[in-house]
Design a protein around this motif. Structure first.
Motif, PDB file in Angstrom:
ATOM      1  N   SER A 145       0.823  -1.210   0.000  1.00 23.00           N
ATOM      2  CA  SER A 145       0.000   0.000   0.000  1.00 23.00           C
ATOM      3  C   SER A 145       0.857   1.260   0.000  1.00 23.00           C
ATOM      4  CB  SER A 145      -0.930   0.001   1.218  1.00 23.00           C
ATOM      5  OG  SER A 145      -1.750  -1.145   1.233  1.00 23.00           O
ATOM      6  N   PHE A 146       1.889   1.286   0.823  1.00 22.33           N
ATOM      7  CA  PHE A 146       2.734   2.479   0.916  1.00 22.33           C
ATOM      8  C   PHE A 146       3.741   2.573  -0.225  1.00 22.33           C
ATOM      9  CE2 PHE A 146       1.200   3.014   5.248  1.00 22.33           C
ATOM     10  CZ  PHE A 146       1.231   4.394   5.386  1.00 22.33           C
ATOM     11  N   SER A 147       3.825   1.553  -1.069  1.00 22.55           N
ATOM     12  CA  SER A 147       4.736   1.614  -2.210  1.00 22.55           C
ATOM     13  C   SER A 147       4.367   2.747  -3.155  1.00 22.55           C
ATOM     14  CB  SER A 147       4.729   0.280  -2.967  1.00 22.55           C
ATOM     15  OG  SER A 147       3.457   0.028  -3.541  1.00 22.55           O
ATOM     16  N   MET A 148       3.146   3.243  -3.063  1.00 25.73           N
ATOM     17  CA  MET A 148       2.714   4.369  -3.895  1.00 25.73           C
ATOM     18  C   MET A 148       3.475   5.649  -3.554  1.00 25.73           C
ATOM     19  SD  MET A 148      -1.362   3.679  -3.393  1.00 25.73           S
ATOM     20  CE  MET A 148      -1.846   4.931  -4.568  1.00 25.73           C
ATOM     21  N   VAL A 149       3.926   5.756  -2.290  1.00 20.71           N
ATOM     22  CA  VAL A 149       4.589   7.000  -1.857  1.00 20.71           C
ATOM     23  C   VAL A 149       5.961   6.757  -1.255  1.00 20.71           C
ATOM     24  CG1 VAL A 149       2.398   8.177  -1.446  1.00 20.71           C
ATOM     25  CG2 VAL A 149       3.458   6.887   0.405  1.00 20.71           C
ATOM     26  N   SER A 150       6.282   5.520  -0.901  1.00 22.02           N
ATOM     27  CA  SER A 150       7.547   5.245  -0.227  1.00 22.02           C
ATOM     28  C   SER A 150       7.965   3.804  -0.447  1.00 22.02           C
ATOM     29  CB  SER A 150       7.416   5.517   1.282  1.00 22.02           C
ATOM     30  OG  SER A 150       8.577   5.125   1.980  1.00 22.02           O
ATOM     31  N   ASP A 151       9.210   3.611  -0.795  1.00 20.40           N
ATOM     32  CA  ASP A 151       9.756   2.267  -0.968  1.00 20.40           C
ATOM     33  C   ASP A 151      10.271   1.788   0.384  1.00 20.40           C
ATOM     34  OD1 ASP A 151      10.680  -0.085  -1.962  1.00 20.40           O
ATOM     35  OD2 ASP A 151      12.469   0.754  -2.906  1.00 20.40           O
ATOM     36  N   ALA A 152       9.340   1.373   1.225  1.00 22.45           N
ATOM     37  CA  ALA A 152       9.666   1.015   2.612  1.00 22.45           C
ATOM     38  C   ALA A 152       9.383  -0.449   2.871  1.00 22.45           C
ATOM     39  CB  ALA A 152       8.858   1.879   3.582  1.00 22.45           C
ATOM     40  N   ARG A 153      10.181  -1.039   3.754  1.00 20.96           N
ATOM     41  CA  ARG A 153       9.992  -2.425   4.181  1.00 20.96           C
ATOM     42  C   ARG A 153       9.449  -2.431   5.605  1.00 20.96           C
ATOM     43  NH1 ARG A 153      15.966  -4.030   3.827  1.00 20.96           N
ATOM     44  NH2 ARG A 153      16.054  -1.817   4.410  1.00 20.96           N
ATOM     45  N   PHE A 154       8.474  -3.303   5.838  1.00 19.47           N
ATOM     46  CA  PHE A 154       7.857  -3.413   7.156  1.00 19.47           C
ATOM     47  C   PHE A 154       8.250  -4.768   7.742  1.00 19.47           C
ATOM     48  CE2 PHE A 154       5.550  -0.264   4.882  1.00 19.47           C
ATOM     49  CZ  PHE A 154       5.069   0.636   5.816  1.00 19.47           C
ATOM     50  N   LYS A 155       9.198  -4.741   8.668  1.00 20.15           N
ATOM     51  CA  LYS A 155       9.744  -5.973   9.233  1.00 20.15           C
ATOM     52  C   LYS A 155       9.107  -6.254  10.597  1.00 20.15           C
ATOM     53  CE  LYS A 155      14.274  -5.413   7.018  1.00 20.15           C
ATOM     54  NZ  LYS A 155      15.741  -5.326   7.245  1.00 20.15           N
ATOM     55  N   PHE A 156       8.418  -7.366  10.702  1.00 18.58           N
ATOM     56  CA  PHE A 156       7.797  -7.738  11.971  1.00 18.58           C
ATOM     57  C   PHE A 156       8.883  -8.083  12.986  1.00 18.58           C
ATOM     58  CE2 PHE A 156       6.077 -11.059  14.808  1.00 18.58           C
ATOM     59  CZ  PHE A 156       5.062 -10.315  15.413  1.00 18.58           C
ATOM     60  N   GLU A 157       8.813  -7.449  14.170  1.00 17.62           N
ATOM     61  CA  GLU A 157       9.843  -7.648  15.191  1.00 17.62           C
ATOM     62  C   GLU A 157       9.365  -8.487  16.361  1.00 17.62           C
ATOM     63  OE1 GLU A 157      11.443  -3.868  16.435  1.00 17.62           O
ATOM     64  OE2 GLU A 157      13.049  -4.019  14.948  1.00 17.62           O
ATOM     65  N   ARG A 158       8.228  -8.116  16.927  1.00 20.15           N
ATOM     66  CA  ARG A 158       7.787  -8.847  18.124  1.00 20.15           C
ATOM     67  C   ARG A 158       6.292  -8.658  18.327  1.00 20.15           C
ATOM     68  NH1 ARG A 158       9.825  -3.990  19.915  1.00 20.15           N
ATOM     69  NH2 ARG A 158       8.608  -2.894  21.528  1.00 20.15           N
ATOM     70  N   LEU A 159       5.763  -9.522  19.181  1.00 14.64           N
ATOM     71  CA  LEU A 159       4.338  -9.498  19.511  1.00 14.64           C
ATOM     72  C   LEU A 159       4.183  -9.170  20.989  1.00 14.64           C
ATOM     73  CD1 LEU A 159       1.669 -11.985  18.336  1.00 14.64           C
ATOM     74  CD2 LEU A 159       1.970 -11.638  20.776  1.00 14.64           C
ATOM     75  N   GLU A 160       3.221  -8.325  21.304  1.00 12.04           N
ATOM     76  CA  GLU A 160       2.962  -7.928  22.690  1.00 12.04           C
ATOM     77  C   GLU A 160       1.477  -8.075  23.009  1.00 12.04           C
ATOM     78  OE1 GLU A 160       5.220  -7.274  24.775  1.00 12.04           O
ATOM     79  OE2 GLU A 160       6.983  -6.642  23.636  1.00 12.04           O
ATOM     80  N   THR A 161       1.191  -8.530  24.222  1.00 10.54           N
ATOM     81  CA  THR A 161      -0.194  -8.595  24.678  1.00 10.54           C
ATOM     82  C   THR A 161      -0.508  -7.503  25.699  1.00 10.54           C
ATOM     83  OG1 THR A 161       0.449 -10.216  26.364  1.00 10.54           O
ATOM     84  CG2 THR A 161      -0.384 -11.066  24.262  1.00 10.54           C
TER      85      THR A 161
END
Length: 312
Positions: A145-161
């Motif tokens: 979705s953001f590739s339209m405005v930014s060549d960004a990578r979204f790297k999953f780091e951790r999960l929190e409850t």
């Protein structure tokens, strides 16, 4: 002080003033386009993982303090922290309790006949593992979705409850939160995405205009063609006179020629379904030697579900 240094100081001051004032969402129409696309991508990415369809829709886009946003979901959600190197920032994606329970049922093959989970217990290991798998798909949807405005990578780091552990900078920092509604199996939940305003500030000029190719203006000729094609589409219908639950052992004991008695009568209503979705209540009759159905009423799936739950 040379001109380049003066320009740098001026830009730094301008950025600080913008950060303090916060972004005006009304002046960032591209955010709505991006998050609308994200809802579509989420549905597409999860479609191949389950037999039942899941529908995502953008609900709202708001701004506020990170602490105020997370306080709403305390003890009622699971959050995934993503690192975005190109933005030098982290963002937060969260699923509320209803979202997690609904997606667990969808991905494990439930058909919606069981009542929804209504329990304040903690999340199980299976629910956490499924949430992590969904976070991975949401990360792909964000990147696309953001590739339209930014060549960004979204790297999953951790999960929190616990929301107080879901740290993405200072908790009093301003952020933009987009909320999405999930609908599946006649129930649903909410997903939210929190992005610090400091990560969006460098893109504010691009976000302030809608890129060509994403104009939502309707073409009347195209709309008419779609309407005509849809009206000519063939749909297979199925009439259900009666449904009965049987144990697997009873089914295994069935013999050729055995008669299964039905409780239905000629006056019983018939359920008309299309693509496994209930559509109408009908009456069964005959005309010219053929069976026929007369449509009597629409099927309110939400009311049918409530009636089924209350009858148990």
């Amino acid at each position: 002080m040379d001109n380049s240094m003066s320009q740098a100081v001026s830009n730094d001051i301008r950025d600080r003033l913008l950060d303090a004032a916060g972004l005006s969402l009304d002046r960032l129409p591209m955010l709505h386009v991006i998050f609308d696309r994200m809802a579509t991508y989420c549905a597409d990415n999860l479609r191949h993982l389950s037999a039942s369809p899941s529908y995502f829709s953008l609900s709202t886009i708001e701004s506020g303090r990170v602490s105020d946003i997370l306080e709403i979901y305390e003890a009622n959600a699971v959050a995934g922290v993503f690192n975005v190197p190109e933005w030098d920032s982290e963002i937060l994606v969260g699923f509320d309790r209803d979202f997690v329970f609904t997606m667990v049922e969808v991905l494990l093959g439930a058909d919606g006949t069981e009542p929804p989970v209504d329990d304040e217990r903690g999340f199980t290991n299976i629910e956490m593992r499924i949430s992590m798998a969904i976070f991975e798909q949401v990360g792909k949807a964000l990147q696309a979705s953001f590739s339209m405005v930014s060549d960004a990578r979204f790297k999953f780091e951790r999960l929190e409850t616990r929301m107080d552990f879901a740290v993405i900078g200072r908790r009093n920092n301003l952020a933009v939160v987009s909320k999405f509604l999930l609908q599946a199996l006649n129930r649903g939940g909410e997903m939210f995405v929190i992005i610090p305003q400091s990560a969006l500030n460098p893109m504010r000029q691009t976000l302030a205009r809608v890129l060509s190719g994403d104009n939502s203006t309707r073409d009347p000729r195209w709309t008419e063609q779609i309407r005509n094609e849809v009206s000519r589409t063939e749909v297979k219908l199925r009439a259900v006179l009666e449904e009965r639950e049987m144990a697997l052992g009873d089914i295994a004991d069935l013999k050729i020629g055995q008669v299964i008695e039905l409780q239905a009568t000629p006056r019983s209503r018939v359920k008309l379904e299309g693509n496994d979705q209930p559509l109408f209540w009908c009456r069964l009759g005959q005309s010219d030697g053929s069976y026929m159905l007369r449509v009597e009423d629409y099927i309110d799936q939400e009311q049918e579900f409530i009636d089924d739950v209350l009858s148990r």
